[in-house]
Design a protein around this motif. Sequence first.
Motif, mmCIF file in Angstrom:
data_model
loop_
_atom_site.group_PDB
_atom_site.id
_atom_site.type_symbol
_atom_site.label_atom_id
_atom_site.label_comp_id
_atom_site.label_asym_id
_atom_site.label_seq_id
_atom_site.Cartn_x
_atom_site.Cartn_y
_atom_site.Cartn_z
ATOM 1 N N ASP A 192 -9.583 -3.720 5.200
ATOM 2 C CA ASP A 192 -8.829 -3.953 6.432
ATOM 3 C C ASP A 192 -7.333 -3.711 6.215
ATOM 4 O O ASP A 192 -6.947 -2.900 5.394
ATOM 5 C CB ASP A 192 -9.147 -5.341 6.980
ATOM 6 C CG ASP A 192 -10.646 -5.526 7.191
ATOM 7 O OD1 ASP A 192 -11.251 -4.651 7.818
ATOM 8 O OD2 ASP A 192 -11.221 -6.513 6.687
ATOM 9 N N LEU A 193 -6.480 -4.405 6.949
ATOM 10 C CA LEU A 193 -5.057 -4.088 6.912
ATOM 11 C C LEU A 193 -4.369 -4.486 5.614
ATOM 12 O O LEU A 193 -3.246 -4.056 5.343
ATOM 13 C CB LEU A 193 -4.326 -4.740 8.085
ATOM 14 C CG LEU A 193 -4.257 -6.267 8.164
ATOM 15 C CD1 LEU A 193 -3.187 -6.670 9.180
ATOM 16 C CD2 LEU A 193 -5.565 -6.879 8.592
ATOM 17 N N ALA A 194 -5.014 -5.269 4.753
ATOM 18 C CA ALA A 194 -4.391 -5.659 3.488
ATOM 19 C C ALA A 194 -4.141 -4.460 2.586
ATOM 20 O O ALA A 194 -3.166 -4.445 1.831
ATOM 21 C CB ALA A 194 -5.260 -6.687 2.763
ATOM 22 N N GLY A 195 -5.013 -3.455 2.657
ATOM 23 C CA GLY A 195 -4.804 -2.262 1.858
ATOM 24 C C GLY A 195 -3.536 -1.524 2.257
ATOM 25 O O GLY A 195 -2.791 -1.028 1.398
ATOM 26 N N ALA A 196 -3.267 -1.448 3.547
ATOM 27 C CA ALA A 196 -2.030 -0.825 4.022
ATOM 28 C C ALA A 196 -0.819 -1.637 3.608
ATOM 29 O O ALA A 196 0.234 -1.080 3.257
ATOM 30 C CB ALA A 196 -2.074 -0.684 5.542
ATOM 31 N N ALA A 197 -0.954 -2.959 3.641
ATOM 32 C CA ALA A 197 0.169 -3.831 3.292
ATOM 33 C C ALA A 197 0.647 -3.588 1.865
ATOM 34 O O ALA A 197 1.847 -3.687 1.578
ATOM 35 C CB ALA A 197 -0.227 -5.293 3.485
ATOM 36 N N LEU A 198 -0.271 -3.280 0.951
ATOM 37 C CA LEU A 198 0.122 -3.012 -0.432
ATOM 38 C C LEU A 198 1.082 -1.828 -0.516
ATOM 39 O O LEU A 198 2.059 -1.858 -1.273
ATOM 40 C CB LEU A 198 -1.117 -2.731 -1.284
ATOM 41 C CG LEU A 198 -2.055 -3.895 -1.577
ATOM 42 C CD1 LEU A 198 -3.253 -3.410 -2.379
ATOM 43 C CD2 LEU A 198 -1.335 -5.009 -2.325
ATOM 44 N N VAL A 199 0.806 -0.778 0.254
ATOM 45 C CA VAL A 199 1.674 0.396 0.237
ATOM 46 C C VAL A 199 3.026 0.065 0.859
ATOM 47 O O VAL A 199 4.081 0.450 0.338
ATOM 48 C CB VAL A 199 1.016 1.584 0.961
ATOM 49 C CG1 VAL A 199 1.926 2.805 0.928
ATOM 50 C CG2 VAL A 199 -0.332 1.921 0.327
ATOM 51 N N LEU A 200 3.027 -0.648 1.969
ATOM 52 C CA LEU A 200 4.275 -1.004 2.635
ATOM 53 C C LEU A 200 5.187 -1.835 1.741
ATOM 54 O O LEU A 200 6.409 -1.739 1.820
ATOM 55 C CB LEU A 200 3.978 -1.774 3.925
ATOM 56 C CG LEU A 200 3.203 -1.022 5.006
ATOM 57 C CD1 LEU A 200 2.868 -1.950 6.157
ATOM 58 C CD2 LEU A 200 3.988 0.191 5.497
ATOM 59 N N GLN A 201 4.593 -2.639 0.862
ATOM 60 C CA GLN A 201 5.376 -3.477 -0.040
ATOM 61 C C GLN A 201 5.725 -2.789 -1.358
ATOM 62 O O GLN A 201 6.377 -3.389 -2.214
ATOM 63 C CB GLN A 201 4.611 -4.767 -0.360
ATOM 64 C CG GLN A 201 4.436 -5.694 0.813
ATOM 65 C CD GLN A 201 3.845 -7.024 0.396
ATOM 66 O OE1 GLN A 201 4.397 -7.739 -0.435
ATOM 67 N NE2 GLN A 201 2.713 -7.370 0.971
ATOM 68 N N GLY A 202 5.291 -1.543 -1.534
ATOM 69 C CA GLY A 202 5.561 -0.844 -2.778
ATOM 70 C C GLY A 202 4.664 -1.256 -3.924
ATOM 71 O O GLY A 202 4.960 -0.983 -5.093
ATOM 72 N N LYS A 203 3.518 -1.891 -3.609
ATOM 73 C CA LYS A 203 2.583 -2.346 -4.640
ATOM 74 C C LYS A 203 1.424 -1.372 -4.847
ATOM 75 O O LYS A 203 0.593 -1.576 -5.730
ATOM 76 C CB LYS A 203 2.041 -3.721 -4.262
ATOM 77 C CG LYS A 203 3.115 -4.795 -4.218
ATOM 78 C CD LYS A 203 2.552 -6.136 -3.762
ATOM 79 C CE LYS A 203 3.642 -7.200 -3.720
ATOM 80 N NZ LYS A 203 3.122 -8.507 -3.242
ATOM 81 N N ALA A 204 1.349 -0.352 -4.026
ATOM 82 C CA ALA A 204 0.390 0.748 -4.168
ATOM 83 C C ALA A 204 1.057 1.982 -3.589
ATOM 84 O O ALA A 204 2.026 1.878 -2.823
ATOM 85 C CB ALA A 204 -0.921 0.444 -3.469
ATOM 86 N N GLU A 205 0.536 3.148 -3.957
ATOM 87 C CA GLU A 205 1.165 4.395 -3.514
ATOM 88 C C GLU A 205 0.452 5.051 -2.341
ATOM 89 O O GLU A 205 1.063 5.831 -1.602
ATOM 90 C CB GLU A 205 1.233 5.384 -4.687
ATOM 91 C CG GLU A 205 2.355 5.092 -5.659
ATOM 92 C CD GLU A 205 2.269 3.700 -6.284
ATOM 93 O OE1 GLU A 205 3.212 2.899 -6.066
ATOM 94 O OE2 GLU A 205 1.270 3.416 -6.991
#
Length: 263
Positions: A192-205
């Motif tokens: 769900d949206l948690a995967g997108a949140a990682l990118v927005l926070q710079g924790k995933a690319e």
Amino acid sequence: MPDLDLDLALETARRAVEAATAASLAHFRRGVRVEVKPDRTPVTAADRESEAAILAVVRAAFPDHGFLGEETGAHAGAAATRWIVDPLDGTKGFTRGRGFWGPLVALEHEGAVVAGAMALPALGETYWAARGRGAWLRSGEGAPLRLAVSRIAAWEDATLSLGEPHVLFRPPLLERVAALATSAQCARCYGDLAGAALVLQGKAEAWVEAGVQLWDLGPLPVLAEEAGGRFTDLEGRPTPASGSCVLSNGLVHDHVLRALAGR
């Protein structure tokens, strides 16, 4: 866009997801009854009350705008401007007491998403953005922090976040997604949206999602771009309408698109 108050739109999107957060948390981990819609997806009182809360906030600020909600469908309004809403993305996880769920609210103006917000209520996180206003995160009671994607450019150093396995793990995407995942430094599938949140926070690319609806992706184009990243569908088009996406820090975006295309 002189005919649209973007500052008010940004505030409205944020307040809408805050209202949905309160409505959904009232039911979280309290044995809410689960119903099944005709498309076999679950729905609860939390979904319906969250959408009602969002609609009330939007209507108070922009009574003439259109509105498209997952639970209540299309509402009449201005043809060029509409709010696109998933009141509780991740209902299955919500009903199981997991934390990766929340509301998604987007304002689409003349075919482009210009403002939006989302939240992860169980984690105490709220995200919001508008064109030219930046992308922001409030975690708990702290002051808002400006979001910025990572600057990692080499795929072998990247973290890949994956969405719905039922679509991504089927041919022809299966082998392509597997190649991306195994060539990255690591891969995660939070859902769900948690995967997108990682990118927005710079924790995933990069985050790859497919097989979803417009409202599942609504605010992500403006959140990604205002955080310094990039959003397209799997074909490279800058739209959430196809129900698929690559959301990235921008630096690895073309690599992901080529890999998913089998090139």
